[in-house]
Design an enzyme around this catalytic site. Structure first.
Site, PDB file in Angstrom:
ATOM      1  N   GLU A 100      57.069  38.205  82.569  1.00 51.47           N
ATOM      2  CA  GLU A 100      56.572  36.854  82.286  1.00 51.47           C
ATOM      3  C   GLU A 100      55.422  36.887  81.290  1.00 51.47           C
ATOM      4  O   GLU A 100      55.324  36.054  80.401  1.00 51.47           O
ATOM      5  CB  GLU A 100      56.112  36.180  83.587  1.00 51.47           C
ATOM      6  CG  GLU A 100      57.236  35.817  84.540  1.00 51.47           C
ATOM      7  CD  GLU A 100      58.072  34.654  84.022  1.00 51.47           C
ATOM      8  OE1 GLU A 100      57.619  33.928  83.117  1.00 51.47           O
ATOM      9  OE2 GLU A 100      59.202  34.496  84.515  1.00 51.47           O
ATOM     10  N   GLY A 101      54.551  37.864  81.448  1.00 48.95           N
ATOM     11  CA  GLY A 101      53.363  37.927  80.615  1.00 48.95           C
ATOM     12  C   GLY A 101      52.292  36.962  81.114  1.00 48.95           C
ATOM     13  O   GLY A 101      52.589  35.960  81.780  1.00 48.95           O
TER      14      GLY A 101
END
Length: 653
Positions: A507-508
């Site tokens: 996702e970051g």
């Protein structure tokens, strides 16, 4: 001539020796004939002296004949000396040529030290070089003691070896190990030996000597002829070495090391599966195989025809299973057999090694019961009854820096701690740490003991195999279960630490809101901002984690409902993969009909089929996204192999 290249043709040194010997015989012939003829003339001349005065004799025919004979003798003597010198020079050239050829065609095996000094009779002094020498001589069939001291026994073995391979062993060289002998003992071919009936090759001669010693039909000539090729093929087939296509009848490094190794099978030898203690395989003795064994270590183990992927480097899974199946069935099932089967049936992954689904599928081919579990308690219970063997998939730590399969054969409780007996297919594993958690008896024999805490922290999954004459302690999985699922004790119901790290990486983290690939406003670790929601920017990582922990619950619930509805028992890595997948696509993803859902529920799929099913969910705003495709394949590999790695370099298919 300037610019002209000198062409050197390999010749048989023995032919130079023959020429030198011929010159010696010619010299002897001249000497004998001259002596015989001149003696006859001198006898006649001597008798004639009585019929002449001294002055008259000098001018007579007899006198002239005697004078001629003296001249002939003088010339013969000079010729004899010259020919003796030529013969000596030829002998010297032959020996120098032979030595050059021997040194040029061989190189030391990997891991073998260059000899620092000559080894000779010295029974009172210990030397590591001598100990290494003795081990090698024993491996090649010489019955000597390995004590590191160069005594009479060692000297006799060295002399026997040198005489067998034509290495000068007379005078001051008798029983001495120098650079050349060391290279013959510990060398391997630098390149490949193949059919060439017109060129003499010293290494071919060596191979012929060894093949003949093992009973194969070959003549020792130094020329790689049809008979030699047939003998090499017979040897390779007997010793389970690759012998098809371009390598048929060819001696490469792998074949050479097996040929001159201690386990080379003679022509009439029976193929018996090796065991940890040698000999046959009685109950209680577990077969041991080393994935780096020169018989097969260099063979390719790849689904993409990548020659750098070999059994030695990545077939710990097939090697571990070969140990277990050979032990349980009593048949010889070798690492190359199972490696080839894994590739053929899609269980060899492109990067990660061997798919988890391989073990149950391959065991089924041999009618051996196998169940998968994530529970160390299940493993302990199975090993305690003496009717089971276990394969463990290990993560980074005491056995590997990446991933590794090992065999567990027993468990014993010492001072309140469980210690597991391990057969490591990587015989000289360098990953063991010096913290007391791994104990070795004989170093580098593949057998160690590991404390239970190592498995609790580092093991990803286990496969329990049952001896054929015993009923399994755990029932086999039902038909609707995934072939890679455990049947009990391994059911996961929440995301693991590895799963969280993987999801966060996919996702970051963003401290500011942004539009994702679908055009939806997002913040933190992939939190979709709902209408009316407002967040202070920049959002701290601590706040992002709290928001994630709140969001993740509904996705965990979704996967658990899916698992419960279809009576699945997802392993931890499978559960993690599906949570990541659901987190990205929404909690309702399991309500409709999809190929991925059908495959997981049926449990009948190949690795490629499952990857393709995951890969279909890669569209953002109606367009296929390379980033999403890479995430899908990452999730598929977590599901299949338990490998929590992320890649961004895959192209859209």
């Amino acid at each position: 001539m300037k610019g002209e290249k000198r062409v050197q043709q390999k010749v048989d040194p023995s032919r130079i020796d023959d020429l030198a010997e011929g010159m010696k015989k010619l010299t002897s012939f001249i000497e004998t004939e001259v002596r015989s003829s001149t003696n006859g003339v001198l006898t006649v001349a001597s008798a004639a002296k009585n019929d002449y005065t001294k002055e008259a004799y000098v001018g007579s025919a007899a006198g002239l004949a005697e004078e001629l004979v003296r001249d002939i003798r003088a010339m013969a003597s000079k010729l004899e000396e010259k020919m003796k010198a030529k013969a000596k020079a030829l002998n010297s050239v032959a020996e120098q040529y032979r030595k050059t050829e021997r040194l040029a065609g061989l190189k030391l095996r990997k891991g073998t030290k260059q000899l620092a000094y000559n080894l000779s009779y010295n029974p009172k002094v210990y030397s590591e070089y001598v100990k290494t020498l003795q081990k090698r001589l024993r491996e090649m069939g010489y019955d000597i003691e390995v004590d590191g001291k160069f005594g009479k026994e060692t000297k006799a073995a060295v002399s026997a070896f040198k005489k067998k391979y034509g290495l000068g062993d007379k005078g001051k060289d008798e029983g001495v190990v120098g650079e050349q002998t060391w290279l013959y003992l510990f060398g391997t071919v630098d390149g490949a030996l193949k059919y060439d009936p017109h060129t003499f090759n010293e290494q071919v001669r060596m191979a012929q000597i060894r093949l003949k010693e093992l009973g194969y039909d070959v003549e020792v000539t130094g020329y790689f002829d049809k008979k030699t090729k047939a003998a090499v093929s017979a040897f390779k087939n007997k010793n389970h070495l690759g012998n098809k296509g371009t390598v048929e009848g060819v001696i490469g490094t792998n074949t050479w090391e097996v040929l001159f190794g201690g386990e080379a099978l003679a022509k009439n030898a029976e193929s018996v599966a090796p065991t940890a203690s040698g000999g046959s395989v009685p109950r209680g003795k577990v077969v041991y195989y080393n994935q780096e064994d020169p018989k097969w270590g260099g063979l390719m183990y790849s689904s993409s025809n990548d020659k750098s992927q070999t059994i030695a480097k990545s077939a710990c899974g097939p090697t571990s299973l070969a140990m277990i199946l050979s032990t349980i069935t009593g048949k010889q099932i070798l690492p190359p057999d199972l490696s080839n089967w894994a590739v053929k049936h899609g269980y060899r992954t492109s990067k990660s090694g061997t798919s988890w689904g391989f073990f149950k599928a391959a065991a089924k081919q041999y009618d051996v019961q196998c169940v998968q579990t994530g529970s160390l308690d299940e493993v302990k219970k199975a090993l305690k009854d003496g009717n089971h063997l276990v394969i463990a998939s290990m993560g980074p730590g005491h056995f590997t820096g990446g991933g590794h399969f090992i065999v567990l054969t027993d468990v014993d409780t010492k001072n309140g701690e469980d210690w597991y007996s391990v057969l490591d297919p990587n015989m000289d594993n360098r990953a063991y740490k010096n913290d007391g958690k791994i104990q070795q008896g004989t170093k580098n024999d593949g057998s160690v003991e590991a404390v239970g805490s190592v498995f609790k922290a580092e093991a990803k999954q286990y496969w329990i195999f049952t001896y054929k004459d015993k009923a399994p302690t755990t029932p086999p999985p039902s038909n609707n279960q995934n072939v890679q699922n455990p049947t009990s004790g391994g059911k996961a119901n929440t995301i693991s630490v590895n799963g969280v790290k993987f999801l966060h990486g996919s996702e970051g983290y963003s401290a500011y809101k942004y539009k994702d690939q679908a055009g939806k406003w997002t913040i933190g670790y992939g939190h979709l901002i709902r209408p009316g929601e407002k967040f202070k920017e920049p959002m701290s990582q601590e706040e992002a984690i709290k928001l994630y922990e709140k969001d993740i619950q509904k996705f965990i619930k979704s996967v658990n409902e899916f698992q419960s509805k279809y009576n699945l028992k997802l392993t931890q890595n499978q559960f993690d993969a599906l949570v990541s997948f659901t987190y990205n696509l929404g909690e309702n993803i399991w309500e409709g009909k999809t190929t991925l859902k059908s495959l997981i529920v049926s449990g009948k799929y190949t690795d490629q089929e499952l990857k393709e099913a995951f890969g279909r969910f890669c569209k953002a705003d109606g367009k296929r996204s390379r980033g999403l495709y890479n995430r899908r394949i990452d999730e598929a590999e977590v599901f299949l192999y338990g490998e929590y790695t992320r890649r961004t370099d895959r192209l859209l298919p």
